[in-house]
Scaffold this motif. Structure first.
Motif, mmCIF file in Angstrom:
data_model
loop_
_atom_site.group_PDB
_atom_site.id
_atom_site.type_symbol
_atom_site.label_atom_id
_atom_site.label_comp_id
_atom_site.label_asym_id
_atom_site.label_seq_id
_atom_site.Cartn_x
_atom_site.Cartn_y
_atom_site.Cartn_z
ATOM 1 N N PHE A 90 -35.184 -6.564 -15.190
ATOM 2 C CA PHE A 90 -36.398 -5.925 -14.665
ATOM 3 C C PHE A 90 -37.327 -7.023 -14.151
ATOM 4 C CE2 PHE A 90 -34.412 -2.497 -16.646
ATOM 5 C CZ PHE A 90 -35.019 -1.310 -16.266
ATOM 6 N N THR A 91 -36.861 -7.699 -13.102
ATOM 7 C CA THR A 91 -37.520 -8.923 -12.649
ATOM 8 C C THR A 91 -37.966 -8.864 -11.195
ATOM 9 O OG1 THR A 91 -35.337 -9.852 -12.144
ATOM 10 C CG2 THR A 91 -36.260 -10.355 -14.304
ATOM 11 N N GLU A 92 -38.155 -7.680 -10.666
ATOM 12 C CA GLU A 92 -38.555 -7.565 -9.263
ATOM 13 C C GLU A 92 -40.066 -7.734 -9.111
ATOM 14 O OE1 GLU A 92 -38.433 -4.385 -5.515
ATOM 15 O OE2 GLU A 92 -37.594 -3.837 -7.466
ATOM 16 N N VAL A 93 -40.456 -8.513 -8.110
ATOM 17 C CA VAL A 93 -41.855 -8.640 -7.715
ATOM 18 C C VAL A 93 -41.982 -8.022 -6.327
ATOM 19 C CG1 VAL A 93 -43.775 -10.206 -7.257
ATOM 20 C CG2 VAL A 93 -42.128 -10.751 -9.070
ATOM 21 N N ALA A 94 -42.781 -6.974 -6.213
ATOM 22 C CA ALA A 94 -42.935 -6.276 -4.928
ATOM 23 C C ALA A 94 -43.806 -7.094 -3.979
ATOM 24 C CB ALA A 94 -43.533 -4.895 -5.157
ATOM 25 N N ASP A 95 -43.976 -6.577 -2.782
ATOM 26 C CA ASP A 95 -44.841 -7.248 -1.811
ATOM 27 C C ASP A 95 -46.275 -7.298 -2.316
ATOM 28 O OD1 ASP A 95 -42.713 -7.585 -0.105
ATOM 29 O OD2 ASP A 95 -43.128 -5.767 1.053
ATOM 30 N N ILE A 96 -46.926 -8.412 -2.080
ATOM 31 C CA ILE A 96 -48.304 -8.602 -2.538
ATOM 32 C C ILE A 96 -49.256 -7.862 -1.616
ATOM 33 C CG2 ILE A 96 -50.109 -10.323 -2.935
ATOM 34 C CD1 ILE A 96 -47.771 -12.332 -3.435
ATOM 35 N N ASP A 97 -50.154 -7.095 -2.192
ATOM 36 C CA ASP A 97 -51.221 -6.452 -1.426
ATOM 37 C C ASP A 97 -52.416 -7.409 -1.418
ATOM 38 O OD1 ASP A 97 -53.364 -4.930 -0.476
ATOM 39 O OD2 ASP A 97 -52.554 -3.067 -1.303
ATOM 40 N N ILE A 98 -52.514 -8.178 -0.358
ATOM 41 C CA ILE A 98 -53.552 -9.208 -0.305
ATOM 42 C C ILE A 98 -54.944 -8.593 -0.238
ATOM 43 C CG2 ILE A 98 -54.466 -11.123 1.084
ATOM 44 C CD1 ILE A 98 -51.611 -11.834 1.815
ATOM 45 N N ASP A 99 -55.080 -7.486 0.507
ATOM 46 C CA ASP A 99 -56.390 -6.848 0.633
ATOM 47 C C ASP A 99 -56.865 -6.295 -0.708
ATOM 48 O OD1 ASP A 99 -56.456 -7.420 3.347
ATOM 49 O OD2 ASP A 99 -55.455 -5.533 3.881
ATOM 50 N N ASP A 100 -55.949 -5.665 -1.436
ATOM 51 C CA ASP A 100 -56.304 -5.072 -2.734
ATOM 52 C C ASP A 100 -56.221 -6.093 -3.864
ATOM 53 O OD1 ASP A 100 -57.024 -2.713 -4.253
ATOM 54 O OD2 ASP A 100 -54.999 -2.820 -5.110
ATOM 55 N N ARG A 101 -55.667 -7.283 -3.567
ATOM 56 C CA ARG A 101 -55.467 -8.329 -4.574
ATOM 57 C C ARG A 101 -54.701 -7.794 -5.777
ATOM 58 N NH1 ARG A 101 -61.322 -11.492 -4.828
ATOM 59 N NH2 ARG A 101 -61.230 -12.397 -2.747
ATOM 60 N N SER A 102 -53.515 -7.280 -5.505
ATOM 61 C CA SER A 102 -52.692 -6.728 -6.564
ATOM 62 C C SER A 102 -51.225 -6.807 -6.179
ATOM 63 C CB SER A 102 -53.076 -5.271 -6.846
ATOM 64 O OG SER A 102 -52.808 -4.459 -5.711
ATOM 65 N N VAL A 103 -50.338 -6.618 -7.172
ATOM 66 C CA VAL A 103 -48.908 -6.622 -6.916
ATOM 67 C C VAL A 103 -48.213 -5.838 -8.026
ATOM 68 C CG1 VAL A 103 -48.539 -8.810 -8.154
ATOM 69 C CG2 VAL A 103 -46.888 -8.072 -6.424
ATOM 70 N N TRP A 104 -47.184 -5.060 -7.655
ATOM 71 C CA TRP A 104 -46.335 -4.387 -8.634
ATOM 72 C C TRP A 104 -45.267 -5.366 -9.099
ATOM 73 C CZ3 TRP A 104 -46.783 0.028 -11.230
ATOM 74 C CH2 TRP A 104 -47.633 1.019 -10.748
ATOM 75 N N VAL A 105 -45.054 -5.427 -10.403
ATOM 76 C CA VAL A 105 -44.154 -6.434 -10.955
ATOM 77 C C VAL A 105 -43.373 -5.836 -12.113
ATOM 78 C CG1 VAL A 105 -46.032 -7.323 -12.389
ATOM 79 C CG2 VAL A 105 -44.050 -8.749 -11.962
ATOM 80 N N GLY A 106 -42.066 -6.167 -12.172
ATOM 81 C CA GLY A 106 -41.215 -5.686 -13.249
ATOM 82 C C GLY A 106 -41.613 -6.270 -14.586
ATOM 83 N N SER A 107 -41.348 -5.524 -15.652
ATOM 84 C CA SER A 107 -41.803 -5.964 -16.973
ATOM 85 C C SER A 107 -41.069 -7.204 -17.461
ATOM 86 C CB SER A 107 -41.625 -4.838 -17.991
ATOM 87 O OG SER A 107 -40.260 -4.498 -18.123
ATOM 88 N N GLY A 108 -39.903 -7.525 -16.869
ATOM 89 C CA GLY A 108 -39.169 -8.700 -17.302
ATOM 90 C C GLY A 108 -39.524 -9.973 -16.567
ATOM 91 N N VAL A 109 -40.464 -9.914 -15.631
ATOM 92 C CA VAL A 109 -40.858 -11.102 -14.864
ATOM 93 C C VAL A 109 -41.647 -12.061 -15.757
ATOM 94 C CG1 VAL A 109 -42.236 -11.940 -12.923
ATOM 95 C CG2 VAL A 109 -40.858 -9.869 -12.684
ATOM 96 N N VAL A 110 -41.286 -13.315 -15.712
ATOM 97 C CA VAL A 110 -41.980 -14.338 -16.491
ATOM 98 C C VAL A 110 -43.323 -14.654 -15.829
ATOM 99 C CG1 VAL A 110 -41.872 -16.757 -17.229
ATOM 100 C CG2 VAL A 110 -39.846 -15.301 -17.405
ATOM 101 N N LEU A 111 -44.361 -14.817 -16.631
ATOM 102 C CA LEU A 111 -45.713 -15.022 -16.100
ATOM 103 C C LEU A 111 -45.791 -16.206 -15.145
ATOM 104 C CD1 LEU A 111 -47.958 -14.460 -19.269
ATOM 105 C CD2 LEU A 111 -47.108 -12.779 -17.636
ATOM 106 N N GLY A 112 -45.198 -17.326 -15.536
ATOM 107 C CA GLY A 112 -45.254 -18.506 -14.680
ATOM 108 C C GLY A 112 -44.545 -18.292 -13.359
ATOM 109 N N GLU A 113 -43.439 -17.551 -13.378
ATOM 110 C CA GLU A 113 -42.728 -17.269 -12.137
ATOM 111 C C GLU A 113 -43.552 -16.343 -11.248
ATOM 112 O OE1 GLU A 113 -38.868 -15.824 -13.161
ATOM 113 O OE2 GLU A 113 -38.228 -17.721 -14.034
ATOM 114 N N LEU A 114 -44.229 -15.368 -11.856
ATOM 115 C CA LEU A 114 -45.105 -14.493 -11.077
ATOM 116 C C LEU A 114 -46.209 -15.309 -10.421
ATOM 117 C CD1 LEU A 114 -46.240 -11.786 -10.128
ATOM 118 C CD2 LEU A 114 -47.396 -11.579 -12.344
#
Length: 978
Positions: A90-114
């Protein structure tokens, strides 16, 4: 708890479930004091597989514990039933919403990698703020579960403030979106999830409406009130934020699969003010004054952290600190470095007026700042083991009070520590009032556990008396949940239970935590285990007798009773071996992302040997142990990168040694393992040997015997060529430096010996040389420890010549063996004396540069640097980089991990594929990034072989050849002609 049918049902659905004994050993622990052996571990690929797993678990009444990086210090990542590991897929990082300053991220993504993905994707404009010390391995899901924060929480708050929406699955398989304002089904056509969302929304609104007073009075009273459920976020004035309420629920409510997280602007510049104090309490009294200046971080640490850092990382690692017995590290973000410096100076003036600061340092250089932050971050990890080797433990490592009460709280907590005769390593997020401390509890004996219980209960009463929280970011888990009744009213405890059972009426999600808690003294991992003693197997004792005037040494082998293997018992589950960047550990984990291939996973399996009362002979015979250690490259990076210094290479060597003693060994043990013995003979027939290496039939036979047919073999040098190369330079037998020409350098690149002599001579010192010795490295790596011990003993007798001159070893793995293994395997003052004199070539050159010498050869425009993993482990990985900097090399593409060969590992048929997978992590990208013609620096011969395997047109070069003054002389006429 019959799980047979459950497992069959899950496997029938194609769900990956593992109930192998080795796997269960790996997942019986996290980073806490607790051990609970699960029934199985599930590795789901999809959301639908998670839903199916949870429904099946509910049907069979089997508990489920969700796990990310497994770094919990409170015991909330271990459980009796199924472990649901989401960190692998569960390591997918979706496209970053730069305007909203947010991103959908899988629960298995490591913080440093995000954080890295976000900073790359926004050209450094945005970042992800939460930065706990486990940043390099903690996952989003686990960090939401614990409501993690980190060093910069005074500016950015906790995970609660960064979670905007959560996608989660309930125990009955409902797939829901939790948001400010309520709960909805992900799929509006999913009738079960729609009905469950409506039910939960109604129940939670009713729960809040009936308990407004308690929620407003008891919750969210201090910045770090993490204990219990965060139900205050469900209040009307908080917008009924169900996503925020789920943060800190420790996997007891629902399984988080994905989250929408907030991003923040990345500061253009930062400056650091480091303040020294006479005591930790003095430093705490300045916190409120410092907070008024609005810094982004206020971190505290005491001298015990500094001393352990000095002991493990060297005096230079802490030389940037001011004088003091306690320290505060205050960071400011600013538009420019200069404005950051001004903020530091203004604050320094203000706190100096308070009269408590003893010394200070303002640091704006990025490398110097990073070095100081490492004292705080690495020192905290290293504090798991005192300088004398005694281990320290969590348990009361996460209490928090309001910042204005911090000094008063410490003034009572520290005497309580003294009352129980514990020693404490203390650090923490002082700006948020959060204290981390590790204590040297005795959790093995009954009396020690009684003291642990009494101390913890007194400490809980104390922090509550100061209006504080049992937990400030690590969660309650098994360590503190039982004590929540000390902190909260009976009404609030009932409210927590009502919240839990609305989501999980049968208490199947992470039971025993927060609601209906287990005793914090239950399931302690060390209870009843023996204290660590000498290593497994036998020890050789050297005795001397006088016969006819001669001193004769004899060796007696004595059996040892300790069930411990190496120092695997030192692993406490910190999980730094699961980091995918920074340091060299652990190359096989980086290739597979499987817990079994991490240092932690291997250590846990070996720790289970202790519980099973197995000796090392039984251990290596058991499939789970062999499987756990099979892909260990014996790179030794864990011995330096692991905060507790676990050395799996040593443990593997000991196990193999015990197992094969008196037995026929694999062919590679006699071929590669005895290679230094064969090399002089091969030198006389080098032409035949090199021709034979090109014959397909012979290679296939060798492959069948264990030496990979796909691995490029080195060209053996003839004895005549070796002698000629050695004669190229004249050596002074009484030289100020002694070069040791090891077996590998002599046999495969003897030209480096003469080059090294010329380089070291150019530094202004006379040079001697010897080639008549062997360090026994290949015997060690193949578990032939008695043979290694004899060779090391002979080498030590030869080199202990009564001088203090440096011994420069050209092959870094041989240098590391003499420095590290000599004192351990041979022992005695002579071994210590010789070890202290040993230098790798790059370290010797670095020391010459520090004395003012500079290379005379023309620096290349770019270089690829592959530091040998043994050199990294024993001497550090900075010497070659410093040499390149002093030489004036403008571009350095550094490989930051093992090349993948690691001695015999990469030459073995069964390990060739893994060797090349490891190469893809670091050395391959470094080679791809470097421009054509870049110097490829590989002091380690195994690294040189890997480079040629990756690209036959590339040639790795020893630093001695690159710096050789003879090359500079050869360049001069060319420059004149031009």
């Amino acid at each position: 708890m019959d799980t047979t049918q459950l497992f069959a049902d899950l496997r029938a659905r194609g769900i990956e479930i593992d109930d192998d004994s080795r796997r269960l050993s790996e997942y019986s622990f996290d980073a806490s004091n607790y051990r609970i052996r699960p029934k199985a571990v599930v590795f789901p690929h999809t959301v639908e597989e998670v839903r199916s797993t949870l429904r099946a678990a509910q049907s069979y009444k089997i508990p489920v514990t969700t796990r990310g990086g497994g770094t919990s210090m409170a015991g909330n990542a271990v459980g009796h039933g199924l472990i649901l590991d989401l960190s692998r897929r569960f390591t997918e990082v979706a496209d970053i919403d730069i305007d909203d300053r947010s991103v959908w991220v899988g629960s298995g993504v490591v913080l440093g990698e995000l954080r890295s993905v976000v900073e790359r994707g926004t050209q450094g404009a945005l970042t992800f703020a939460p930065d706990p010390s486990s940043l390099s391995r903690a996952t989003i899901g686990g960090s939401i579960g614990n409501d993690a924060c980190g060093n910069h929480s005074v500016a950015y708050g906790r995970m609660t403030q960064h979670v905007q929406e959560i996608e989660a699955i309930t125990i009955d398989g409902a797939y829901l979106r939790l948001s400010p304002g309520g709960i909805t089904a992900i799929d509006p056509k999913d009738t079960q999830s729609v009905a469950r969302a409506e039910q939960l929304t109604a129940e939670l609104r009713d729960l809040v409406q009936a308990n407004l007073a308690a929620l407003r009075v008891e919750l969210q009273t201090i910045p770090r009130q993490v204990s219990g459920f965060h139900l205050g976020h469900l209040l009307p004035e908080e917008g009924f934020d169900v996503a925020a309420a789920l943060a800190g629920s420790e996997g007891t409510i629902a399984v988080v699969t994905r989250a929408l997280v907030k991003l923040v602007p990345r500061p253009p510049a930062t400056a650091l003010l480091c303040l020294g104090y006479a005591s930790t309490i003095d430093s705490a009294r300045d916190v409120m004054e410092i907070l008024a200046s609005k810094p982004t971080a206020i971190e505290g640490l005491d001298r015990s952290i500094v001393e352990i850092m000095r002991h493990r990382r060297g005096a230079e690692s802490v030389d940037g600190l001011p004088r003091g017995e306690a320290f505060l590290m205050v960071e400011f973000s600013a538009e420019t470095v200069e404005s950051g410096r001004e903020q530091c100076m203004r604050l320094l003036e203000a706190v100096t007026a308070q009269g408590r600061v003893t010394d200070a340092a303002v640091v704006t250089d990025s490398e110097a700042r990073a070095k100081l932050w490492r004292v705080r971050e690495d020192g905290a990890g290293l504090s798991s083991r005192r300088i004398d080797g005694k281990q320290t433990w969590p348990g009361w490592e996460d209490s928090a009070v309001a910042p204005e009460r911090l000094a008063d709280y410490l003034s009572e907590l520290l005497p309580l520590v003294d009352k129980y005769q514990y020693s404490a390593f203390m650090y923490g997020h002082f700006g948020a009032g959060c204290i981390h401390m590790r204590l040297d509890y005795d959790l093995r004996s009954r009396q020690g556990r009684n003291d642990f219980e009494a101390f913890t209960r007194e400490a809980a009463e104390l922090v509550v008396a100061h209006g504080g929280s049992l937990s400030g970011e690590h969660g309650d888990g098994r360590a503190r949940s039982e004590l929540l009744s000390v902190m909260y009213s009976p009404e609030m405890i009932e409210l927590f239970a009502a919240f839990k059972y609305a989501w999980d009426p049968e208490n199947l999600l992470n039971p025993g935590i927060i609601v209906d808690p287990d005793a914090f003294t239950a399931s302690l991992a060390l209870a009843g285990t023996p204290k660590p003693g000498p290593t497994l197997g036998e020890v050789s004792v050297i005795t001397e007798t006088a016969t006819m005037g001669l001193s004769i040494q004899s060796r007696t082998r004595l059996p040892l009773a300790s069930p411990y293997v190496g120092n695997a018992h030192a692993c406490i589950g910190v999980g730094r071996c699961r980091a995918t960047s920074g340091g060299f550990m652990c190359p096989s984990y980086r290739a597979t992302k499987d817990e079994k291939d991490s240092t932690r996973g291997r250590a846990r399996v070996l720790q289970e040997l202790t519980r099973a009362n197995k000796n090392s002979l039984d251990g290596w015979s058991s499939p789970e142990v062999r499987d756990a250690l099979d892909l260990c490259l014996s790179c030794k990076a864990c011995s330096s990168d692991c905060p507790t210094g676990v050395d799996i290479a040593e443990a593997k060597s000991e196990l193999i040694d015990e197992h094969y003693r008196g037995r026929i060994r694999p062919f590679t043990h006699y071929s590669i393992g005895w290679l230094p013995r064969w090399l002089p003979l091969i030198g006389h027939f080098s032409g035949i040997a090199n021709a034979g290496a090109r014959i397909g039939l012979l290679r296939r036979i060798a492959d069948w015997l264990g030496v990979s047919a796909r691995r490029r073999l080195p060209a053996f040098q003839s004895s005549r060529d070796i002698r000629r190369r050695l004669d190229e330079a004249s050596f002074d037998s009484t030289g100020e430096i002694l070069i040791f020409a090891d077996s590998f350098t002599k046999a495969f690149r003897p030209d480096a010996i003469a080059a090294a002599a010329r380089v070291l001579g150019d530094t202004g010192r006379t040079v001697g040389c010897t080639a008549d010795a062997c360090c026994g490295l290949t015997w060690i790596s193949t578990g032939q420890r008695e043979g290694a011990r004899r060779r090391l003993a002979r080498l030590i007798r030869k080199f202990d010549d009564g001088t203090n001159r440096d011994i420069v070893v050209l092959e870094p793995s041989c240098a590391a063996a003499i420095r590290d293994e000599g004192p351990k395997m041979v022992g005695g003052e002579a071994a210590d004396r010789v070890a202290a004199r040993v230098r790798s070539f790059s370290v010797a050159v670095d020391e010459a540069i520090q004395r003012g010498w500079r290379p005379s050869t023309t620096a290349p425009s770019a270089a690829v640097l592959q530091t040998h993993c043994h050199e990294h482990a024993v001497f550090g990985s900075g010497a070659q980089k410093r040499v390149l900097d002093a030489w004036g090399v403008p571009l350095v593409f550094e490989s930051s991990s093992c090349c993948g060969v690691a001695g015999n590992f990469g030459f073995e048929s069964e390990h060739f594929e893994m060797s090349m997978q490891v190469a893809e992590h670091s050395i391959v990208p470094a080679l791809r990034q470097a421009p054509e013609g870049a110097l490829v620096l590989t002091d380690g011969f195994s690294c040189t072989m890997q480079v040629s395997q990756i690209d036959p047109d590339l040639s790795g070069q020893h630093l001695a050849l690159a710096l050789d003054p003879a090359r500079a002389l050869a360049e001069t006429p060319m420059e004149a002609d031009e």
